[in-house]
Scaffold this motif. Structure first.
Motif, PDB file in Angstrom:
ATOM      1  N   UNK A  23       1.020  -1.382   0.076  1.00 47.29           N
ATOM      2  CA  UNK A  23       0.079   0.226   0.207  1.00 47.29           C
ATOM      3  C   UNK A  23       0.879   1.359   0.014  1.00 47.29           C
ATOM      4  N   UNK A  24       1.153   1.794  -1.128  1.00 46.79           N
ATOM      5  CA  UNK A  24       2.202   2.810  -1.239  1.00 46.79           C
ATOM      6  C   UNK A  24       1.479   4.182  -1.239  1.00 46.79           C
ATOM      7  N   UNK A  67      -5.159  10.542   3.015  1.00 45.63           N
ATOM      8  CA  UNK A  67      -6.627  10.889   2.485  1.00 45.63           C
ATOM      9  C   UNK A  67      -6.755  10.819   1.116  1.00 45.63           C
ATOM     10  N   UNK A  68      -5.552  10.863   0.469  1.00 45.88           N
ATOM     11  CA  UNK A  68      -5.762  10.476  -0.876  1.00 45.88           C
ATOM     12  C   UNK A  68      -5.841   9.254  -1.412  1.00 45.88           C
ATOM     13  N   UNK A  69      -4.947   8.337  -0.789  1.00 43.16           N
ATOM     14  CA  UNK A  69      -4.771   7.068  -0.944  1.00 43.16           C
ATOM     15  C   UNK A  69      -6.366   6.314  -0.653  1.00 43.16           C
ATOM     16  N   UNK A  70      -6.828   6.845   0.455  1.00 42.68           N
ATOM     17  CA  UNK A  70      -8.136   6.429   0.713  1.00 42.68           C
ATOM     18  C   UNK A  70      -9.467   6.720  -0.298  1.00 42.68           C
ATOM     19  N   UNK A  71      -9.316   7.890  -0.767  1.00 41.84           N
ATOM     20  CA  UNK A  71     -10.190   8.237  -1.756  1.00 41.84           C
ATOM     21  C   UNK A  71     -10.085   7.668  -3.121  1.00 41.84           C
ATOM     22  N   UNK A  72      -8.598   7.364  -3.389  1.00 36.80           N
ATOM     23  CA  UNK A  72      -8.676   6.668  -4.656  1.00 36.80           C
ATOM     24  C   UNK A  72      -8.990   5.236  -4.680  1.00 36.80           C
ATOM     25  N   UNK A  80      -6.622  -4.652  -6.734  1.00 37.14           N
ATOM     26  CA  UNK A  80      -5.167  -4.926  -6.409  1.00 37.14           C
ATOM     27  C   UNK A  80      -4.190  -4.182  -7.246  1.00 37.14           C
ATOM     28  N   UNK A  81      -4.469  -3.965  -8.352  1.00 39.40           N
ATOM     29  CA  UNK A  81      -3.863  -3.203  -9.468  1.00 39.40           C
ATOM     30  C   UNK A  81      -3.621  -1.500  -8.935  1.00 39.40           C
ATOM     31  N   UNK A  82      -4.733  -1.176  -8.395  1.00 41.61           N
ATOM     32  CA  UNK A  82      -4.830   0.231  -8.097  1.00 41.61           C
ATOM     33  C   UNK A  82      -4.150   0.409  -6.711  1.00 41.61           C
ATOM     34  N   UNK A  83      -4.028  -0.673  -6.001  1.00 44.95           N
ATOM     35  CA  UNK A  83      -3.204  -0.688  -4.711  1.00 44.95           C
ATOM     36  C   UNK A  83      -1.702  -0.625  -5.025  1.00 44.95           C
ATOM     37  N   UNK A  84      -1.309  -1.574  -5.931  1.00 47.06           N
ATOM     38  CA  UNK A  84       0.334  -1.845  -5.948  1.00 47.06           C
ATOM     39  C   UNK A  84       0.918  -1.500  -7.401  1.00 47.06           C
ATOM     40  N   UNK A  85      -0.068  -0.856  -8.316  1.00 43.43           N
ATOM     41  CA  UNK A  85       0.556  -0.541  -9.384  1.00 43.43           C
ATOM     42  C   UNK A  85       0.878   0.901  -9.475  1.00 43.43           C
ATOM     43  N   UNK A  86       2.623   1.164  -9.676  1.00 42.50           N
ATOM     44  CA  UNK A  86       3.190   2.441  -9.743  1.00 42.50           C
ATOM     45  C   UNK A  86       2.461   3.288 -11.056  1.00 42.50           C
TER      46      UNK A  86
END
Length: 82
Positions: free
Chosen positions: A1-2, A6-11, A50-56
């Motif tokens: 979880x990179x 708040x932005x990560x939570x919204x995404x 999974x891709x949203x969480x771990x893909x750069x």
């Protein structure tokens, strides 16, 4: 979880808005006996999250570079003792 904060939570929430209906459709099809199509929908929903969480992505690169630069320039008190 990179992407903490708040932005990560919204995404993640935005991704779940699209992934949950697809996953639920897949579960419904699995219960109806359509194993191949239902499994495919469930797999697509899982892959979306999974891709949203771990893909750069290209938008992640500047923040990653900034974190590394600050990490080299600023030392925490624990690092100074060593």
């Amino acid at each position: 979880m990179s992407k903490p904060g708040i932005m990560g939570t919204i995404q993640l929430a935005a991704t779940l808005v699209f992934a949950l209906p697809i996953g639920l459709l897949g579960v419904q099809m699995l219960l109806d006996g359509k194993m191949l199509v239902g499994g495919a929908f469930v797999a697509v929903a899982v892959l979306m999250v999974v891709l949203e969480e771990y893909l750069t992505t290209p938008t992640d690169i500047p923040s990653s570079v900034a974190e590394k630069a600050v990490g080299k320039a600023v030392k925490t008190p624990e690092e100074e003792k060593e």
